[in-house]
Design an enzyme around this catalytic site. Structure first.
Site, PDB file in Angstrom:
ATOM      1  CG  HIS A   1      -0.851-103.771 -46.125  1.00  0.00           C
ATOM      2  ND1 HIS A   1      -1.913-104.360 -46.757  1.00  0.00           N
ATOM      3  CD2 HIS A   1      -1.331-102.657 -45.518  1.00  0.00           C
ATOM      4  CE1 HIS A   1      -3.001-103.636 -46.522  1.00  0.00           C
ATOM      5  NE2 HIS A   1      -2.680-102.606 -45.781  1.00  0.00           N
TER       6      HIS A   1
ATOM      7  CD  GLN B   1      -8.766-100.238 -49.357  1.00  0.00           C
ATOM      8  OE1 GLN B   1      -8.449-101.294 -48.823  1.00  0.00           O
ATOM      9  NE2 GLN B   1      -8.758 -99.093 -48.713  1.00  0.00           N
TER      10      GLN B   1
ATOM     11  CG  HIS C   1      -1.529 -99.189 -44.099  1.00  0.00           C
ATOM     12  ND1 HIS C   1      -2.550-100.051 -43.823  1.00  0.00           N
ATOM     13  CD2 HIS C   1      -0.879 -99.007 -42.931  1.00  0.00           C
ATOM     14  CE1 HIS C   1      -2.522-100.369 -42.542  1.00  0.00           C
ATOM     15  NE2 HIS C   1      -1.513 -99.749 -41.970  1.00  0.00           N
TER      16      HIS C   1
ATOM     17  CG  ASP D   1      -4.748-102.130 -49.366  1.00  0.00           C
ATOM     18  OD1 ASP D   1      -3.903-101.250 -49.137  1.00  0.00           O
ATOM     19  OD2 ASP D   1      -5.556-102.540 -48.513  1.00  0.00           O
TER      20      ASP D   1
ATOM     21  CE  LYS E   1      -3.339 -88.915 -42.861  1.00  0.00           C
ATOM     22  NZ  LYS E   1      -4.737 -89.125 -43.184  1.00  0.00           N
TER      23      LYS E   1
END
Lengths: 648, 648
Positions: free
Chosen positions: A388, A384, A518, A386, A472
């Site tokens: 945060h 990912q 996220h 990713d 989201k």
């Protein structure tokens, strides 16, 4: 009289019993001709279902997913009818619409149906369609329904009915055919103008391998012959672009049974492509104030007990890793967020330190059944992109906008110009389904919608689609052949900061919970590369492509000059290969075309003598002879057009 | 008469019963004074053991590991003697020499020994030492040995003796103290001039937590008081440089109980450092013709059955990961080589395609007991700077030299100038211990030794130290405070190509097995960073350090100018931070010193007006005011001195 509200807000007062079709007719005859199905108060109904109370009406045509669904589901009924006719004694089970078409699962009894039988079945289906049979829904008591299928000796339908509530059971009739069915059909079979059965496969009853195996027949249908033709062409094109095929041809990745299904091995060219994608995003993220971190690929079971993942997904995941002594249990990391929470936890923070934006190309592992695996789009291990973001509630607004900027930059740089967004918010009527307080949710939802609006996104809002932990925003991109893919997600999370007891000291000197975002613009590198291959048919943007130039020697004599050209290109950060094989230049050009090199440089007697290079573009365009620096500028200009600098 | 050969090849003919000490005396009196112990035909013996047959003699002094070992083991005897004297009723177990000193494990019975008791024990040990007691080895029958310890009521020694073969059992006496002992002592206690007990800890009998807990007393001793003083200073210095302490202070990495012991979390500054190390090596490897690949962090059990790792390490490793259905078993990847073999296997190769050099910063997981874990040097998950070269036997020579070049480049760029190498070759008398044919081994061993010689390495050859699958070359570096670390390994492997049935087509059109080289210049990134922190005391080479410059504002008024300076530095790829806090400049300078920024730039009224910067170096050197471009050149020059371009 009842009040019927349409999606544009207009309200019609009509008599009880008016049908969606009547309302369509009152708007325009053209609309009435095209209405396939409808929903009323968010329940799928038929276009001919009488409306009995006030409500919200959506009329579905072929242009709506709801319309296609009714179309394909109705075609499944026709298929079932024809199958029963042609193969007496088969048992029907279920026949739903799916993403592209429909299927029907049958127990074939003593018959064997094969793809060879498709033309006959298709022909008969079209005959039935032309007879303009109406689909009629009728209520049946549970007793009568069971009696009907007992007489039909159909244990599958009996099992289905036994699980239904008496009073909710309906049958659908058309021609002399009857099926247990919840509804959602065309007004009549005549809409079906083109049918194609596409595939036949085995499937277990209720998807459970302990149950009897059934025969599944897939198909697709259309209101116009032309649409079928286009669809088949699309399938053909999709097949040519299949990332599994191109990925192998281009030496990007491979799989090995010994390493394990669904665990890609990236070959040098693919690994270089990945690395470039990573560096591209890292650079943009650096400018946007992200910090890279690195965390392990396993975590103690306690970590996932704290995060709640173990309780929710533990049983269906790769099972815990035990230690030979000390009796510890670890889990393969299914997501990076718990690790990043622990990194945040490693010290104390003040509101002045926030937002903290931790990014990691984190490889995660999730168990998928082998039958579900598919190339790079459905794997058991993936990386990912990713990150945060830990911020104060006040910062949510700005952070959300910044993330949208970054996602749009990524899409733009990779040639995805056609996309939409979906904002998923909570169902305000069921506050018990969500964690966090209502004020914060409202603030976050508003922040997301404001951000989407301000950034000019083409978005829809879906009520009740939020995760339990926060609202989201998801991005859907359309690829070059019109297929939609979900890419890029931005999610607000109130739950993990709570579970990990994350805090920061506010300006009031009190401890507060940060909010977490996220986000992953690519989603997963594996899936993104797969989509990019299919979107570009392997012709990656020039900045990204593994080898930008193939230098073809007219004969081995010119190898030295070719290598010099290659070195000069490398000094200008242009990636090239030299083809010095003892083959004809014609063959070399043809192979370069197949291998999708964006540019070929041909070097022979003339070029070496004049210190020039001859340049051809992928697709055939011949730029003729030019000095090297002119070519370098050409390449640089092209790259600059695609790959702008990110300015947060 | 017997023939005794010395390491320099000289042979002495002496009478049977001559001792190593006699032979030392015959060489020089100085040597005789310094001989502590010896080995004869690769067996440790006492300096006073009579030699009874022909053989190879090595005399050990304090400068040899063997000499230190005898010294420390002998001191353990003295410690045991004093402990028995001071704490009647305790039971002795074992007391070996270790890397730096010795320990003795005792069952303390009713006594409690604490660090407070150390001075008294040390004092008494030195008194005993000064009495010049000889260590005398005598043979004891198993029966007598058991009788002795039965009378002593010592179940530990009885257990040890029961596992020994009658005839091989010896006791060692000195003063009135006796211990079960295999030998390897000083001639007498008088050599011991300085003793320091360093630590007291719990330890299980035979390392098994199911057994009774014992008390372990650690110590170290020296032949001169001065050496002890130096040793303690070194310990003090090592403590200051401890990477766990500096790593936390510098915000490089952290650990979390929830994530799991021995699984580092890299904080932003540490992750950036890692990334820079990776990019540095990737760039050099690219130039040396390596190709990056990416493989998953798990592999099917079958993969490790094929490689042989499962059989060898399975039971002591992280246990298999089961799947919720389909009954598959995966293992956390303990090494990358099996995956790279499968990547090689993915297509057919001709000798013309070789060598293939697959590189990966591959994170691997190996179970270590929690008691063994130590900062970043002993972890459960770490990233190897791994690569595997698949080549023809003829290419081994050149490949080995190229790898040495790369390793030397890495060491040079990171300030490790003091290193030695060890070539480990097979024991030619035990061919059955090795896979592959003798010709190939000889060729490979020769290739390694030639390469080491040609590259001017300071190396030793250790016969019998090769792995079963091939010979190897290991690098040992000395850090700034004189400690040795094993870094960097190059190993030849004949086994995996065989097990994975790897092939290439030779020029003879036949299929052949390639040879494989495993190599990792850093070894593991985690361990390397730990060593680098301790070597440099956190003052990394300028090119590598997370933040090269701290820009200190004399007051907040100059923040804008400071940020402009920072931006201009960034344009020149110099990494800086701005300290705009409302603190005095003195405090900011002191803190920058502590945080080890290589440079500080001070900006105030004068600097902003004149568009200059004032520069201070870490350690206090003040460069005064200068234009920015002068500073940039200064930084660039320093970096260029450390970090040359790699030219393979």
């Amino acid at each position: 009289m009842i009040r019927v509200r349409l999606p544009d807000g207009a309200v019609k007062e009509v008599t009880k019993g008016t049908t969606p079709m009547d309302i369509a007719s009152s708007i325009s005859e053209g609309l009435a001709r095209n209405v396939l199905s409808a929903s009323y108060n968010e329940q799928t109904i038929e276009a001919v279902t009488p409306l009995e109370e006030d409500g919200d009406l959506v009329l579905y045509t072929w242009n709506d997913d709801g319309g296609k669904k009714a179309f394909w589901h109705s075609t499944a009924h026709v298929l079932a009818q024809v199958l029963e006719e042609q193969y007496p004694g088969i048992k029907l089970t279920i026949g739903p619409a799916i993403g592209q078409g429909f299927y029907y699962d049958i127990d074939p009894s003593s018959h064997t149906v094969t793809e060879k039988d498709f033309p006959v079945i298709e022909k008969r289906m079209l005959e039935v369609a032309r007879e303009l049979h109406r689909f009629e829904i009728r209520k049946v008591s549970k007793k009568d329904a069971l009696a009907y299928y007992t007489q039909e000796e159909n244990p599958f339908k009996i099992e289905l009915i036994q699980n239904l509530v008496d009073g909710d059971i309906t049958f659908c009739d058309h021609a002399d055919f009857t099926d247990l069915c919840r509804g959602g059909h065309l007004p009549h079979t005549g809409f079906i103008k083109a049918v194609k059965l596409t595939n036949i496969a085995g499937a277990y009853w209720r998807g459970d391998e302990k149950n009897p195996q059934l025969t599944r027949i897939y198909g697709v249908s259309f209101p116009k012959q032309k649409l079928l033709k286009e669809h088949l062409e699309l399938l053909e094109e999709a097949k040519k672009r299949d990332h599994r095929k191109l990925g192998a041809e281009m030496d990007l990745f491979t799989f090995s049974k010994k390493v394990g299904q669904g665990l890609p091995l990236w070959l040098p060219k693919g690994a270089a492509l990945r690395e470039r994608l990573e560096q591209f995003l890292k650079e943009a993220q650096r400018k946007a104030g992200y910090e890279q971190v690195v965390s392990p690929h396993i975590g103690h079971k306690e970590l996932y007990m704290t995060s709640g993942h173990y309780e929710k997904y533990g049983a269906d995941s790769f099972q815990p890793i035990k230690t030979p002594s000390e009796d510890e249990e670890f889990l393969l990391k299914p997501m990076n967020c718990p690790h990043h929470c622990e990194i945040y936890s490693a010290r104390n923070w003040s509101y002045r330190d926030l937002p903290k934006r931790y990014a990691e190309f984190g490889t995660v592992y999730r168990y998928e059944q082998s039958g579900e695996l598919h190339g790079l789009t459905r794997v058991r291990g993936f990386t990912q992109d990713d990150a945060h973001i830990f911020c104060t509630p006040d910062q949510l607004d700005d952070e959300f906008k910044s993330v949208i900027d970054l996602v749009l930059y990524v899409f733009g740089s990779l040639g995805f110009d056609n996309f939409t967004a979906q904002v998923s918010i909570r169902d305000p009527e069921h506050p018990e389904k969500y964690i966090g307080n209502v004020d914060e949710w409202e603030k976050a939802e508003l922040a997301i919608m404001n951000a989407a609006k301000e950034k000019g996104l083409n978005y829809v809002v879906e009520t009740g689609e939020a995760a339990f932990y926060g609202p989201k925003l998801d991005f859907m991109v359309k690829d070059a052949i019109g297929r939609s893919w979900q890419l890029g997600t931005i999610q607000v999370d109130y739950s993990l900061p709570e579970r990990f007891e994350l805090t920061y000291k506010g300006s009031d000197n009190e401890q507060h919970r940060p909010v977490m975002i996220h986000r992953a613009p690519f989603g997963s590198l594996e899936r993104f590369v797969a989509i990019l291959i299919e979107h570009t048919a392997g012709n990656f943007p020039l900045w990204l492509t593994p080898n930008q130039v193939n230098i073809l020697c007219v004969s081995v004599k010119y190898e030295k000059y070719a290598k010099k050209v290659s070195q000069l290109l490398e000094n200008n950060e242009i990636r090239s290969l030299v083809d010095n094989r003892n083959e004809t230049i014609g063959k070399k050009i043809r192979e370069s075309e197949l291998q999708k090199f964006p540019y070929m440089i041909i070097v022979g007697e003339k070029e070496a003598t004049d210190s020039l290079i001859s340049v051809r573009e992928h697709g055939g365009k011949d730029h003729g002879a030019m000095p090297l620096n002119e070519f370098v500028s050409m390449v640089e200009d092209t790259i600059e057009q695609d790959l702008k600098e990110f300015k947060p």
